[in-house]
Design an enzyme around this catalytic site. Structure first.
Site, PDB file in Angstrom:
ATOM      1  N   ARG A 174      34.525  28.142  42.137  1.00 17.57           N
ATOM      2  CA  ARG A 174      33.562  28.592  41.124  1.00 17.57           C
ATOM      3  C   ARG A 174      32.300  27.737  41.172  1.00 17.57           C
ATOM      4  NH1 ARG A 174      36.932  32.062  38.319  1.00 17.57           N
ATOM      5  NH2 ARG A 174      36.394  32.452  36.174  1.00 17.57           N
ATOM      6  N   ARG A 204      36.138  50.207  28.733  1.00 21.48           N
ATOM      7  CA  ARG A 204      37.550  49.828  28.868  1.00 21.48           C
ATOM      8  C   ARG A 204      38.211  49.711  27.488  1.00 21.48           C
ATOM      9  NH1 ARG A 204      38.662  44.670  32.544  1.00 21.48           N
ATOM     10  NH2 ARG A 204      37.629  43.511  30.882  1.00 21.48           N
ATOM     11  N   LYS A 227      37.815  43.581  41.829  1.00 21.66           N
ATOM     12  CA  LYS A 227      38.342  42.480  42.640  1.00 21.66           C
ATOM     13  C   LYS A 227      39.873  42.398  42.564  1.00 21.66           C
ATOM     14  CE  LYS A 227      36.613  38.883  41.035  1.00 21.66           C
ATOM     15  NZ  LYS A 227      36.829  37.472  40.678  1.00 21.66           N
ATOM     16  N   ARG A 247      28.961  37.188  29.766  1.00 21.47           N
ATOM     17  CA  ARG A 247      29.836  36.795  30.880  1.00 21.47           C
ATOM     18  C   ARG A 247      29.162  37.075  32.220  1.00 21.47           C
ATOM     19  NH1 ARG A 247      34.340  39.463  28.380  1.00 21.47           N
ATOM     20  NH2 ARG A 247      34.977  40.588  30.238  1.00 21.47           N
ATOM     21  N   ARG A 286      38.689  45.383  23.561  1.00 24.88           N
ATOM     22  CA  ARG A 286      38.894  43.931  23.413  1.00 24.88           C
ATOM     23  C   ARG A 286      37.653  43.305  22.798  1.00 24.88           C
ATOM     24  NH1 ARG A 286      40.667  41.882  29.294  1.00 24.88           N
ATOM     25  NH2 ARG A 286      38.955  40.510  28.766  1.00 24.88           N
TER      26      ARG A 286
HETATM   27  P1  AMP Z   1      39.196  34.391  35.615  1.00 27.42           P
HETATM   28  O1  AMP Z   1      40.440  35.163  35.284  1.00 27.42           O
HETATM   29  O2  AMP Z   1      39.046  34.112  37.085  1.00 27.42           O
HETATM   30  O3  AMP Z   1      37.945  35.009  35.015  1.00 27.42           O
HETATM   31  O4  AMP Z   1      39.366  32.946  34.920  1.00 27.42           O
HETATM   32  C1  AMP Z   1      39.553  32.814  33.531  1.00 27.42           C
HETATM   33  C2  AMP Z   1      39.084  31.426  33.087  1.00 27.42           C
HETATM   34  O5  AMP Z   1      39.864  30.406  33.733  1.00 27.42           O
HETATM   35  C3  AMP Z   1      37.652  31.082  33.423  1.00 27.42           C
HETATM   36  O6  AMP Z   1      36.746  31.591  32.462  1.00 27.42           O
HETATM   37  C4  AMP Z   1      37.695  29.560  33.426  1.00 27.42           C
HETATM   38  O7  AMP Z   1      37.707  29.051  32.099  1.00 27.42           O
HETATM   39  C5  AMP Z   1      39.042  29.272  34.044  1.00 27.42           C
HETATM   40  N1  AMP Z   1      38.948  29.150  35.519  1.00 27.42           N
HETATM   41  C6  AMP Z   1      39.500  29.995  36.446  1.00 27.42           C
HETATM   42  N2  AMP Z   1      39.217  29.588  37.705  1.00 27.42           N
HETATM   43  C7  AMP Z   1      38.458  28.476  37.566  1.00 27.42           C
HETATM   44  C8  AMP Z   1      37.841  27.591  38.508  1.00 27.42           C
HETATM   45  N3  AMP Z   1      37.912  27.796  39.835  1.00 27.42           N
HETATM   46  N4  AMP Z   1      37.130  26.545  38.016  1.00 27.42           N
HETATM   47  C9  AMP Z   1      37.046  26.315  36.692  1.00 27.42           C
HETATM   48  N5  AMP Z   1      37.593  27.097  35.744  1.00 27.42           N
HETATM   49  C10 AMP Z   1      38.309  28.176  36.168  1.00 27.42           C
END
Ligand code: AMP
Length: 221
Positions: A93, A130, A17, A173, A162
């Site tokens: 989300r 990775r 993505k 996840r 990691r």
């Molecule tokens: P990501 O890099 O998109 O996987 O986001 C990392 C973390 O940021 C997620 O695991 C959430 O804790 C928080 N986060 C990012 N976007 C959102 C969202 N739209 N709603 C709620 N939490 C978010």
């Protein structure tokens, strides 16, 4: 000049993505808005939002919808996004966030919500292999039977897996992603706004598929 676009991109971790959002952002000349990146920046800067976000992100939970809708609403009201559009990555989300987004965009709705589809087994394989340099953050793909540590070609630092890239952590996840995202896929599908795009293959071919689907959706509008 090529027309702008309004997109939501969904897809599992490891589906490519990030790579495709950057390419689409260059192709359509629209900002790539990643809520994960915005929150990580807030954590680095030590803002009040960063303090709250850091704690929640560490536990793998989601920030409250009101906070996220506020952040994204502010970002979408800036001139670049207002004029040209955007590629939203990591938002919405939840169905609540998707509904708020719909309300924010009432005058100029989304062109498409894209599910960049890569089978779970394949992303599991990609993420499990990775490796990341502890010092400069460079990414590597480990081959089978590779020793657990190696030295970074760029800076000489230790290249390691990691903590959250072990198969157990990745599976957790991915489970969470499936639970969170299925309702969103149904939400956009019911509105006739969903395109499922095959994310397997060379990144150039994946980009071609994405652009074809996006241009077709825009032509229909
Ligand atoms: P990501 O890099 O998109 O996987 O986001 C990392 C973390 O940021 C997620 O695991 C959430 O804790 C928080 N986060 C990012 N976007 C959102 C969202 N739209 N709603 C709620 N939490 C978010």
């Amino acid at each position: 000049m090529i027309q702008g676009v309004r997109l939501v991109i969904l897809g599992r971790q490891g589906a490519g993505k990030g790579t495709q959002c950057v390419r689409l952002s260059n192709h359509y000349v629209v900002p790539h808005i990643s809520t994960g990146d915005m929150l990580r920046a807030a954590v680095r800067e030590g803002t009040e939002l960063g303090r709250v976000a850091g704690e929640i992100m560490n536990t793998g939970g989601l920030l409250p919808d009101e906070i996220m809708v506020g952040i994204v609403g502010e970002r979408l009201s800036r001139p670049d996004a207002e004029r040209r559009g955007f590629i939203l990555d990591g938002f919405p989300r939840t169905v609540g966030q998707a509904e708020s987004l719909g309300a924010m965009l009432s005058d100029s709705p989304l062109d498409l919500a894209i599910d960049l589809d890569v089978p779970r087994e394949l992303v599991l394989e990609r993420i499990s292999s990775r490796r990341v340099c502890r010092d400069c953050g460079s990414n590597y793909a480990a081959s089978r039977n590779e020793p657990p540590t190696r030295i970074c070609d760029r800076c000489g630092g230790d290249v390691v897996q990691r903590d959250d890239d072990t198969p157990e952590a990745v599976n957790k996840r991915l489970d969470l992603y499936d639970t969170q995202t299925t309702p969103l896929i149904n939400f956009y599908n019911a509105k006739g706004l969903l395109a499922v795009i095959n994310g397997v293959g060379h990144p150039d071919h994946v980009l071609d598929r994405l652009v074809a689907a996006i241009d077709e959706a825009r032509d229909r509008r």
